[in-house]
Design an enzyme around this catalytic site. Structure first.
Site, PDB file in Angstrom:
ATOM      1  CB  SER A  35      -0.954  -0.024   1.195  1.00  0.00           C
ATOM      2  OG  SER A  35      -0.398   0.483   2.358  1.00  0.00           O
ATOM      3  CG  HIS A 147      -1.160  -4.866   4.616  1.00  0.00           C
ATOM      4  ND1 HIS A 147      -0.587  -4.108   5.587  1.00  0.00           N
ATOM      5  CD2 HIS A 147      -0.625  -4.445   3.449  1.00  0.00           C
ATOM      6  CE1 HIS A 147       0.254  -3.242   5.037  1.00  0.00           C
ATOM      7  NE2 HIS A 147       0.249  -3.428   3.737  1.00  0.00           N
ATOM      8  CD  GLN A 155      -2.126  -0.677   5.135  1.00  0.00           C
ATOM      9  OE1 GLN A 155      -2.424  -0.391   3.993  1.00  0.00           O
ATOM     10  NE2 GLN A 155      -1.001  -0.284   5.687  1.00  0.00           N
ATOM     11  CD  GLU A 156       0.000  -1.258   9.214  1.00  0.00           C
ATOM     12  OE1 GLU A 156       0.574  -0.794  10.212  1.00  0.00           O
ATOM     13  OE2 GLU A 156       0.512  -1.292   8.088  1.00  0.00           O
ATOM     14  CD  GLU A 199       2.342  -4.808   7.846  1.00  0.00           C
ATOM     15  OE1 GLU A 199       1.916  -4.375   8.930  1.00  0.00           O
ATOM     16  OE2 GLU A 199       2.793  -4.077   6.951  1.00  0.00           O
ATOM     17  CG  ASP A 234      -1.149   2.682   8.470  1.00  0.00           C
ATOM     18  OD1 ASP A 234      -1.736   3.700   8.026  1.00  0.00           O
ATOM     19  OD2 ASP A 234      -0.240   2.101   7.855  1.00  0.00           O
ATOM     20  CD  GLU A 277       1.441   4.550   9.421  1.00  0.00           C
ATOM     21  OE1 GLU A 277       1.708   4.013  10.525  1.00  0.00           O
ATOM     22  OE2 GLU A 277       1.793   4.061   8.344  1.00  0.00           O
ATOM     23  CG  ASP A 302       3.381   5.186   5.444  1.00  0.00           C
ATOM     24  OD1 ASP A 302       4.435   5.356   4.820  1.00  0.00           O
ATOM     25  OD2 ASP A 302       2.754   4.103   5.412  1.00  0.00           O
ATOM     26  CE  LYS A 327       6.041   2.013   5.510  1.00  0.00           C
ATOM     27  NZ  LYS A 327       4.772   2.257   4.770  1.00  0.00           N
ATOM     28  CB  SER A 354       7.823   1.658   9.359  1.00  0.00           C
ATOM     29  OG  SER A 354       6.923   0.765   8.744  1.00  0.00           O
ATOM     30  CG  HIS A 355       7.310  -3.778   9.029  1.00  0.00           C
ATOM     31  ND1 HIS A 355       6.648  -4.956   9.237  1.00  0.00           N
ATOM     32  CD2 HIS A 355       6.356  -2.806   9.141  1.00  0.00           C
ATOM     33  CE1 HIS A 355       5.371  -4.721   9.463  1.00  0.00           C
ATOM     34  NE2 HIS A 355       5.168  -3.433   9.420  1.00  0.00           N
ATOM     35  NE  ARG A 356       6.912  -0.113   2.607  1.00  0.00           N
ATOM     36  CZ  ARG A 356       6.771   0.805   1.658  1.00  0.00           C
ATOM     37  NH1 ARG A 356       7.815   1.522   1.312  1.00  0.00           N
ATOM     38  NH2 ARG A 356       5.608   1.023   1.065  1.00  0.00           N
ATOM     39  CB  SER A 357       3.037  -5.195   3.756  1.00  0.00           C
ATOM     40  OG  SER A 357       3.138  -4.673   2.454  1.00  0.00           O
ATOM     41  CE  LYS A 378       3.575   0.746  10.054  1.00  0.00           C
ATOM     42  NZ  LYS A 378       2.266   1.168   9.615  1.00  0.00           N
TER      43      LYS A 378
END
Ligand code: PGA
Ligand code: ZN
Length: 414
Positions: A35, A147, A155-156, A199, A234, A277, A302, A327, A354-357, A378
Protein backbone atom coordinates in the site's frame (compact mmCIF):
# COMPACT_ATOMS: atom_id res chain seq x y z
CA UNK A 1 30.09 -6.02 -4.34
CA UNK A 2 27.51 -8.48 -5.57
CA UNK A 3 23.76 -8.23 -6.15
CA UNK A 4 21.29 -11.12 -6.50
CA UNK A 5 17.57 -11.75 -6.31
CA UNK A 6 16.07 -13.48 -3.29
CA UNK A 7 12.42 -14.00 -2.28
CA UNK A 8 10.55 -11.71 0.08
CA UNK A 9 7.87 -12.73 2.59
CA UNK A 10 5.13 -12.57 -0.04
CA UNK A 11 7.11 -14.85 -2.35
CA UNK A 12 8.11 -12.06 -4.73
CA UNK A 13 11.70 -11.44 -5.83
CA UNK A 14 13.66 -8.62 -4.25
CA UNK A 15 17.24 -7.32 -4.38
CA UNK A 16 19.95 -8.49 -1.99
CA UNK A 17 23.43 -6.96 -2.00
CA UNK A 18 26.73 -8.18 -0.52
CA UNK A 19 29.39 -5.55 0.11
CA UNK A 20 33.00 -6.55 0.70
CA UNK A 21 35.52 -4.03 1.93
CA UNK A 22 39.11 -4.51 2.99
CA UNK A 23 38.18 -5.35 6.54
CA UNK A 24 34.46 -5.98 6.47
CA UNK A 25 31.38 -7.57 4.97
CA UNK A 26 27.75 -6.44 4.87
CA UNK A 27 24.62 -8.01 3.38
CA UNK A 28 21.23 -6.31 3.10
CA UNK A 29 17.95 -6.76 1.21
CA UNK A 30 15.28 -4.37 0.01
CA UNK A 31 11.78 -4.80 1.45
CA UNK A 32 8.64 -4.06 -0.63
CA UNK A 33 5.38 -2.27 0.11
CA UNK A 34 1.85 -3.14 -1.03
CA UNK A 35 0.00 0.00 0.00
CA UNK A 36 2.54 2.48 -1.27
CA UNK A 37 2.50 6.25 -1.32
CA UNK A 38 2.44 7.60 -4.87
CA UNK A 39 5.55 9.76 -4.30
CA UNK A 40 7.81 6.95 -3.07
CA UNK A 41 11.17 6.29 -4.70
CA UNK A 42 10.64 3.79 -7.49
CA UNK A 43 11.07 0.07 -7.07
CA UNK A 44 12.45 -1.14 -10.40
CA UNK A 45 10.61 -4.23 -11.72
CA UNK A 46 11.29 -6.04 -14.99
CA UNK A 47 7.74 -6.42 -16.34
CA UNK A 48 7.05 -9.23 -18.83
CA UNK A 49 6.02 -12.75 -17.85
CA UNK A 50 8.67 -13.91 -15.41
CA UNK A 51 7.60 -13.57 -11.76
CA UNK A 52 4.32 -12.04 -13.02
CA UNK A 53 6.28 -8.98 -14.10
CA UNK A 54 7.86 -8.54 -10.67
CA UNK A 55 11.37 -9.71 -11.56
CA UNK A 56 14.28 -7.57 -10.36
CA UNK A 57 16.98 -8.62 -12.83
CA UNK A 58 17.37 -5.08 -14.14
CA UNK A 59 17.91 -3.77 -10.62
CA UNK A 60 20.37 -6.59 -9.88
CA UNK A 61 22.23 -5.77 -13.09
CA UNK A 62 22.39 -2.12 -12.03
CA UNK A 63 24.01 -3.23 -8.76
CA UNK A 64 26.55 -5.47 -10.48
CA UNK A 65 27.34 -3.39 -13.56
CA UNK A 66 26.76 0.25 -12.60
CA UNK A 67 26.69 0.84 -8.85
CA UNK A 68 29.36 -1.70 -7.83
CA UNK A 69 32.08 -0.54 -10.25
CA UNK A 70 31.39 3.12 -9.40
CA UNK A 71 31.86 2.58 -5.68
CA UNK A 72 35.18 0.76 -5.98
CA UNK A 73 37.84 2.62 -4.02
CA UNK A 74 35.37 4.52 -1.85
CA UNK A 75 35.46 4.13 1.94
CA UNK A 76 32.47 2.35 3.50
CA UNK A 77 32.79 4.71 6.48
CA UNK A 78 31.75 7.57 4.21
CA UNK A 79 28.08 6.57 4.10
CA UNK A 80 26.97 10.01 3.03
CA UNK A 81 29.41 10.27 0.15
CA UNK A 82 28.47 6.82 -1.08
CA UNK A 83 24.74 7.57 -0.88
CA UNK A 84 25.23 10.89 -2.69
CA UNK A 85 27.29 9.14 -5.36
CA UNK A 86 24.42 6.71 -6.00
CA UNK A 87 21.90 9.57 -6.12
CA UNK A 88 24.13 11.32 -8.66
CA UNK A 89 24.62 8.15 -10.73
CA UNK A 90 20.86 7.69 -10.84
CA UNK A 91 20.17 11.29 -11.67
CA UNK A 92 16.38 11.16 -11.34
CA UNK A 93 14.11 12.68 -8.67
CA UNK A 94 12.65 9.30 -7.62
CA UNK A 95 15.60 6.95 -8.22
CA UNK A 96 13.83 5.39 -11.17
CA UNK A 97 16.89 4.88 -13.36
CA UNK A 98 18.86 2.50 -11.15
CA UNK A 99 15.90 1.56 -8.95
CA UNK A 100 15.43 2.42 -5.27
CA UNK A 101 15.50 -1.32 -4.54
CA UNK A 102 19.04 -1.53 -5.96
CA UNK A 103 20.16 1.64 -4.19
CA UNK A 104 18.64 0.93 -0.77
CA UNK A 105 20.00 -2.61 -0.53
CA UNK A 106 23.46 -1.26 -1.38
CA UNK A 107 23.18 1.65 1.05
CA UNK A 108 22.20 -0.63 3.95
CA UNK A 109 24.86 -3.22 3.06
CA UNK A 110 27.51 -0.47 3.04
CA UNK A 111 26.51 0.56 6.58
CA UNK A 112 26.76 -3.05 7.72
CA UNK A 113 30.17 -3.51 6.08
CA UNK A 114 31.42 -0.34 7.75
CA UNK A 115 30.26 -1.55 11.18
CA UNK A 116 31.89 -4.90 10.53
CA UNK A 117 35.17 -3.30 9.49
CA UNK A 118 35.20 -1.35 12.76
CA UNK A 119 34.15 -4.47 14.71
CA UNK A 120 31.27 -2.58 16.31
CA UNK A 121 27.55 -3.38 16.30
CA UNK A 122 25.56 -1.69 13.51
CA UNK A 123 23.41 0.38 15.93
CA UNK A 124 26.62 1.74 17.46
CA UNK A 125 28.08 2.58 14.06
CA UNK A 126 24.88 4.47 13.20
CA UNK A 127 24.39 6.26 16.51
CA UNK A 128 27.57 6.15 18.55
CA UNK A 129 27.47 6.26 22.35
CA UNK A 130 24.04 7.89 22.28
CA UNK A 131 22.47 4.71 20.92
CA UNK A 132 21.19 3.46 24.27
CA UNK A 133 17.41 3.48 24.02
CA UNK A 134 15.17 0.69 22.81
CA UNK A 135 12.13 1.89 20.83
CA UNK A 136 8.54 1.31 21.89
CA UNK A 137 7.10 -1.31 19.55
CA UNK A 138 3.87 -0.83 17.63
CA UNK A 139 2.66 -4.33 16.82
CA UNK A 140 0.10 -4.84 14.10
CA UNK A 141 -2.11 -7.68 15.37
CA UNK A 142 -5.24 -7.27 13.23
CA UNK A 143 -4.71 -6.75 9.50
CA UNK A 144 -7.20 -5.16 7.13
CA UNK A 145 -7.14 -2.95 4.04
CA UNK A 146 -4.63 -3.89 1.34
CA UNK A 147 -2.92 -6.41 3.65
CA UNK A 148 -5.76 -8.86 4.20
CA UNK A 149 -8.68 -10.52 2.47
CA UNK A 150 -11.40 -9.13 4.76
CA UNK A 151 -13.77 -6.15 4.77
CA UNK A 152 -11.96 -3.93 7.28
CA UNK A 153 -11.18 -0.54 5.73
CA UNK A 154 -8.50 0.38 8.29
CA UNK A 155 -5.26 -1.35 7.35
CA UNK A 156 -3.55 -1.88 10.71
CA UNK A 157 -4.78 -2.30 14.26
CA UNK A 158 -1.75 -2.10 16.53
CA UNK A 159 -1.04 -2.63 20.21
CA UNK A 160 1.50 -0.34 21.88
CA UNK A 161 2.96 -1.90 25.04
CA UNK A 162 4.53 1.15 26.66
CA UNK A 163 4.21 1.03 30.45
CA UNK A 164 7.09 -1.38 30.96
CA UNK A 165 10.61 -0.94 32.17
CA UNK A 166 12.25 -2.76 29.27
CA UNK A 167 11.73 -3.70 25.65
CA UNK A 168 11.73 -7.39 26.52
CA UNK A 169 8.90 -6.99 29.04
CA UNK A 170 6.93 -5.01 26.47
CA UNK A 171 7.48 -7.73 23.87
CA UNK A 172 6.40 -10.41 26.33
CA UNK A 173 3.14 -8.53 26.96
CA UNK A 174 2.59 -8.22 23.20
CA UNK A 175 3.09 -11.94 22.71
CA UNK A 176 0.64 -12.80 25.50
CA UNK A 177 -1.97 -10.38 24.13
CA UNK A 178 -1.52 -11.86 20.65
CA UNK A 179 -2.41 -15.30 22.00
CA UNK A 180 -5.44 -14.09 24.01
CA UNK A 181 -6.58 -12.33 20.85
CA UNK A 182 -6.22 -15.56 18.91
CA UNK A 183 -8.49 -17.45 21.34
CA UNK A 184 -11.04 -14.62 21.35
CA UNK A 185 -11.20 -14.52 17.55
CA UNK A 186 -11.46 -18.28 17.23
CA UNK A 187 -14.29 -18.46 19.70
CA UNK A 188 -16.23 -15.52 18.30
CA UNK A 189 -15.64 -15.84 14.54
CA UNK A 190 -14.60 -19.46 13.99
CA UNK A 191 -11.37 -21.14 12.96
CA UNK A 192 -10.83 -19.17 9.75
CA UNK A 193 -10.58 -15.97 11.79
CA UNK A 194 -7.10 -16.87 12.97
CA UNK A 195 -5.57 -16.94 9.51
CA UNK A 196 -2.92 -14.25 9.35
CA UNK A 197 -2.33 -11.39 6.92
CA UNK A 198 0.88 -10.15 5.32
CA UNK A 199 2.27 -8.64 8.53
CA UNK A 200 1.45 -11.57 10.81
CA UNK A 201 -1.68 -10.03 12.33
CA UNK A 202 -4.94 -11.95 12.23
CA UNK A 203 -7.30 -11.23 9.35
CA UNK A 204 -10.72 -12.05 10.83
CA UNK A 205 -13.91 -11.72 8.74
CA UNK A 206 -14.89 -8.44 10.40
CA UNK A 207 -16.70 -5.53 8.76
CA UNK A 208 -16.70 -2.80 11.38
CA UNK A 209 -13.75 -0.88 12.81
CA UNK A 210 -15.18 -1.18 16.32
CA UNK A 211 -15.25 -4.98 16.13
CA UNK A 212 -11.47 -5.00 15.77
CA UNK A 213 -10.94 -2.45 18.55
CA UNK A 214 -13.24 -4.40 20.90
CA UNK A 215 -11.24 -7.54 20.21
CA UNK A 216 -7.98 -5.75 21.12
CA UNK A 217 -9.38 -4.23 24.30
CA UNK A 218 -10.68 -7.65 25.34
CA UNK A 219 -7.32 -9.34 24.73
CA UNK A 220 -5.40 -6.64 26.63
CA UNK A 221 -7.76 -7.04 29.63
CA UNK A 222 -7.59 -10.83 29.56
CA UNK A 223 -3.80 -10.66 29.56
CA UNK A 224 -3.93 -8.35 32.57
CA UNK A 225 -2.32 -5.31 30.92
CA UNK A 226 -5.17 -2.81 30.93
CA UNK A 227 -3.79 0.75 31.13
CA UNK A 228 -0.28 -0.41 30.26
CA UNK A 229 -0.88 -1.11 26.57
CA UNK A 230 -2.33 1.50 24.22
CA UNK A 231 -3.72 1.20 20.68
CA UNK A 232 -2.58 2.71 17.38
CA UNK A 233 -4.14 2.67 13.91
CA UNK A 234 -2.78 2.92 10.41
CA UNK A 235 -5.82 3.92 8.40
CA UNK A 236 -3.87 4.10 5.10
CA UNK A 237 -6.92 6.12 4.04
CA UNK A 238 -5.75 6.67 0.44
CA UNK A 239 -6.62 3.04 -0.11
CA UNK A 240 -10.32 3.35 0.87
CA UNK A 241 -10.80 6.78 -0.68
CA UNK A 242 -12.87 7.00 -3.85
CA UNK A 243 -11.25 9.83 -5.73
CA UNK A 244 -14.04 10.26 -8.25
CA UNK A 245 -16.79 10.58 -5.66
CA UNK A 246 -14.57 12.22 -3.06
CA UNK A 247 -15.69 9.83 -0.30
CA UNK A 248 -14.14 7.33 2.08
CA UNK A 249 -15.72 3.86 2.14
CA UNK A 250 -15.61 2.61 5.71
CA UNK A 251 -17.91 0.60 7.99
CA UNK A 252 -20.50 0.24 5.23
CA UNK A 253 -20.78 4.03 4.84
CA UNK A 254 -19.53 6.70 2.49
CA UNK A 255 -17.99 9.52 4.52
CA UNK A 256 -16.51 12.85 3.52
CA UNK A 257 -13.48 14.33 5.31
CA UNK A 258 -15.63 15.79 8.07
CA UNK A 259 -17.49 12.52 8.59
CA UNK A 260 -14.27 10.56 8.82
CA UNK A 261 -12.72 13.00 11.30
CA UNK A 262 -15.85 12.71 13.45
CA UNK A 263 -15.57 8.94 13.33
CA UNK A 264 -11.94 9.20 14.54
CA UNK A 265 -12.98 11.57 17.34
CA UNK A 266 -15.54 9.06 18.56
CA UNK A 267 -13.06 6.18 18.40
CA UNK A 268 -10.44 8.18 20.31
CA UNK A 269 -13.06 8.97 22.96
CA UNK A 270 -14.04 5.30 23.35
CA UNK A 271 -10.69 3.50 23.01
CA UNK A 272 -7.12 4.14 24.25
CA UNK A 273 -5.85 5.18 20.80
CA UNK A 274 -2.59 7.16 20.88
CA UNK A 275 -1.89 7.63 17.17
CA UNK A 276 -3.46 7.40 13.73
CA UNK A 277 -1.29 7.05 10.64
CA UNK A 278 -2.53 8.41 7.30
CA UNK A 279 -6.00 9.29 8.67
CA UNK A 280 -6.89 10.97 5.34
CA UNK A 281 -5.85 10.41 1.74
CA UNK A 282 -2.32 11.40 0.79
CA UNK A 283 -3.19 14.55 -1.16
CA UNK A 284 -5.29 16.13 1.60
CA UNK A 285 -2.74 18.34 3.37
CA UNK A 286 -5.48 20.68 4.62
CA UNK A 287 -7.34 17.74 6.12
CA UNK A 288 -4.19 16.54 7.88
CA UNK A 289 -3.75 19.98 9.47
CA UNK A 290 -7.31 19.78 10.71
CA UNK A 291 -6.66 16.26 12.05
CA UNK A 292 -3.64 17.47 14.06
CA UNK A 293 -5.74 20.23 15.65
CA UNK A 294 -8.80 18.13 16.36
CA UNK A 295 -7.60 14.65 17.22
CA UNK A 296 -4.93 15.79 19.73
CA UNK A 297 -2.96 12.56 19.38
CA UNK A 298 -0.02 11.62 17.15
CA UNK A 299 -1.02 12.06 13.51
CA UNK A 300 1.53 10.09 11.51
CA UNK A 301 2.46 10.77 7.88
CA UNK A 302 3.39 7.70 5.85
CA UNK A 303 1.91 7.78 2.32
CA UNK A 304 1.68 11.53 2.93
CA UNK A 305 5.43 12.09 3.43
CA UNK A 306 7.11 8.93 2.03
CA UNK A 307 10.25 9.50 4.17
CA UNK A 308 11.18 12.34 1.82
CA UNK A 309 13.24 15.06 3.56
CA UNK A 310 11.79 17.78 1.31
CA UNK A 311 8.20 16.80 2.03
CA UNK A 312 8.90 16.34 5.74
CA UNK A 313 10.46 19.80 5.93
CA UNK A 314 7.40 21.35 4.29
CA UNK A 315 5.03 19.34 6.49
CA UNK A 316 6.84 20.48 9.65
CA UNK A 317 6.64 24.11 8.54
CA UNK A 318 2.93 23.81 7.82
CA UNK A 319 1.94 21.66 10.83
CA UNK A 320 0.49 18.95 8.63
CA UNK A 321 1.30 16.07 11.00
CA UNK A 322 3.21 15.60 14.24
CA UNK A 323 4.89 12.27 13.56
CA UNK A 324 6.55 10.60 10.59
CA UNK A 325 6.89 7.00 9.52
CA UNK A 326 10.45 6.23 8.42
CA UNK A 327 10.89 3.53 5.78
CA UNK A 328 14.41 3.50 4.40
CA UNK A 329 13.27 2.03 1.07
CA UNK A 330 10.64 4.74 0.57
CA UNK A 331 13.42 7.26 0.03
CA UNK A 332 16.22 4.88 -0.98
CA UNK A 333 19.26 5.72 1.15
CA UNK A 334 20.30 5.40 4.79
CA UNK A 335 21.55 9.00 4.76
CA UNK A 336 18.22 10.49 3.71
CA UNK A 337 16.23 8.33 6.14
CA UNK A 338 18.55 9.36 8.97
CA UNK A 339 18.04 12.99 8.04
CA UNK A 340 14.28 12.53 8.38
CA UNK A 341 14.66 11.15 11.93
CA UNK A 342 16.87 14.13 12.81
CA UNK A 343 14.38 16.60 11.38
CA UNK A 344 11.59 14.96 13.36
CA UNK A 345 13.59 15.22 16.59
CA UNK A 346 14.32 18.89 16.09
CA UNK A 347 10.63 19.61 15.48
CA UNK A 348 9.42 17.53 18.47
CA UNK A 349 7.77 15.17 16.06
CA UNK A 350 7.92 11.43 16.72
CA UNK A 351 9.75 9.20 14.24
CA UNK A 352 8.57 5.63 13.86
CA UNK A 353 11.02 3.38 12.05
CA UNK A 354 9.03 0.93 9.97
CA UNK A 355 9.17 -2.34 8.08
CA UNK A 356 7.20 -2.93 4.84
CA UNK A 357 4.42 -5.44 4.34
CA UNK A 358 6.78 -7.41 2.07
CA UNK A 359 9.89 -8.12 4.17
CA UNK A 360 12.97 -10.30 4.36
CA UNK A 361 14.98 -11.70 7.27
CA UNK A 362 17.08 -8.54 7.24
CA UNK A 363 17.25 -6.80 10.64
CA UNK A 364 18.69 -3.48 9.48
CA UNK A 365 15.70 -1.48 10.80
CA UNK A 366 16.16 -2.76 14.36
CA UNK A 367 19.67 -1.29 14.40
CA UNK A 368 18.52 1.83 12.58
CA UNK A 369 15.81 2.47 15.19
CA UNK A 370 18.27 2.23 18.11
CA UNK A 371 21.07 4.01 16.24
CA UNK A 372 18.96 6.95 15.11
CA UNK A 373 17.29 7.28 18.52
CA UNK A 374 13.77 6.95 17.09
CA UNK A 375 11.24 6.52 19.91
CA UNK A 376 9.23 3.81 18.15
CA UNK A 377 9.38 0.90 15.72
CA UNK A 378 6.62 -0.80 13.82
CA UNK A 379 7.49 -4.25 12.56
CA UNK A 380 4.23 -6.19 12.41
CA UNK A 381 2.85 -8.87 14.70
CA UNK A 382 4.95 -10.83 17.18
CA UNK A 383 4.70 -13.72 14.69
CA UNK A 384 6.02 -14.72 11.21
CA UNK A 385 9.76 -15.05 10.91
CA UNK A 386 10.41 -11.89 8.92
CA UNK A 387 8.62 -9.85 11.66
CA UNK A 388 10.06 -11.64 14.70
CA UNK A 389 13.54 -11.24 13.13
CA UNK A 390 13.27 -7.48 13.86
CA UNK A 391 11.95 -7.87 17.42
CA UNK A 392 14.39 -10.67 18.24
CA UNK A 393 17.31 -8.53 17.09
CA UNK A 394 16.10 -5.81 19.46
CA UNK A 395 16.12 -8.36 22.30
CA UNK A 396 19.75 -9.12 21.47
CA UNK A 397 20.64 -5.42 21.31
CA UNK A 398 18.96 -4.86 24.68
CA UNK A 399 20.99 -7.68 26.18
CA UNK A 400 24.21 -6.38 24.67
CA UNK A 401 23.66 -2.83 25.89
CA UNK A 402 23.63 -4.05 29.47
CA UNK A 403 21.62 -1.27 31.09
CA UNK A 404 19.54 0.06 28.22
CA UNK A 405 16.69 2.52 28.41
CA UNK A 406 13.21 1.87 27.08
CA UNK A 407 11.42 4.68 25.26
CA UNK A 408 8.04 3.96 27.00
CA UNK A 409 5.64 6.81 26.16
CA UNK A 410 8.21 9.01 24.41
CA UNK A 411 6.43 8.15 21.18
CA UNK A 412 3.00 9.49 21.96
CA UNK A 413 3.76 12.09 24.64
CA UNK A 414 3.11 15.29 22.68
P1 PGA B 1 3.22 -1.20 2.88
O1 PGA B 1 2.32 -0.70 4.09
O2 PGA B 1 4.50 -1.67 3.40
O3 PGA B 1 2.35 -2.29 2.26
O4 PGA B 1 3.33 -0.02 1.95
C1 PGA B 1 2.76 -0.42 5.36
C2 PGA B 1 2.16 0.87 5.85
O5 PGA B 1 1.26 1.44 5.20
O6 PGA B 1 2.60 1.37 6.87
ZN1 ZN C 1 1.14 3.24 6.58
Amino acid sequence: MRGRWILDSRGNPTVEVDVYTEGGFGRAAAPAGASKGSKEALELRDGGNAFMGKGVLKAVRNVNEVIGPSLVGMDSLDQKEIDMKMIELDGTENKSKLGANAIVATSMAVAKAAADSLSVPLYYHLGGALAQTLPTPLLNVINGGAHAGNELAIQEFMIVPWDFSSFSEALQAASEIYHYLKSYLKEKYGKSAINVGDEGGFAPPMRQTREALDALVNAIKKAGYEGRVALALDAAATHFYDQEKGVYRIDGKELDREGLLELYEELIRDYPIVSIEDPLHEEDWEGFKEAVKRLKIRVVGDDLLVTNPKLVKKAIEEGVANAVLVKVNQVGTVTEAYEVVDMAKRASWAAIVSHRSGETEDTFISHFAVGSGAPAIKAGAPARGERTAKYNELLRIEEELGRPKFARDAYFRT
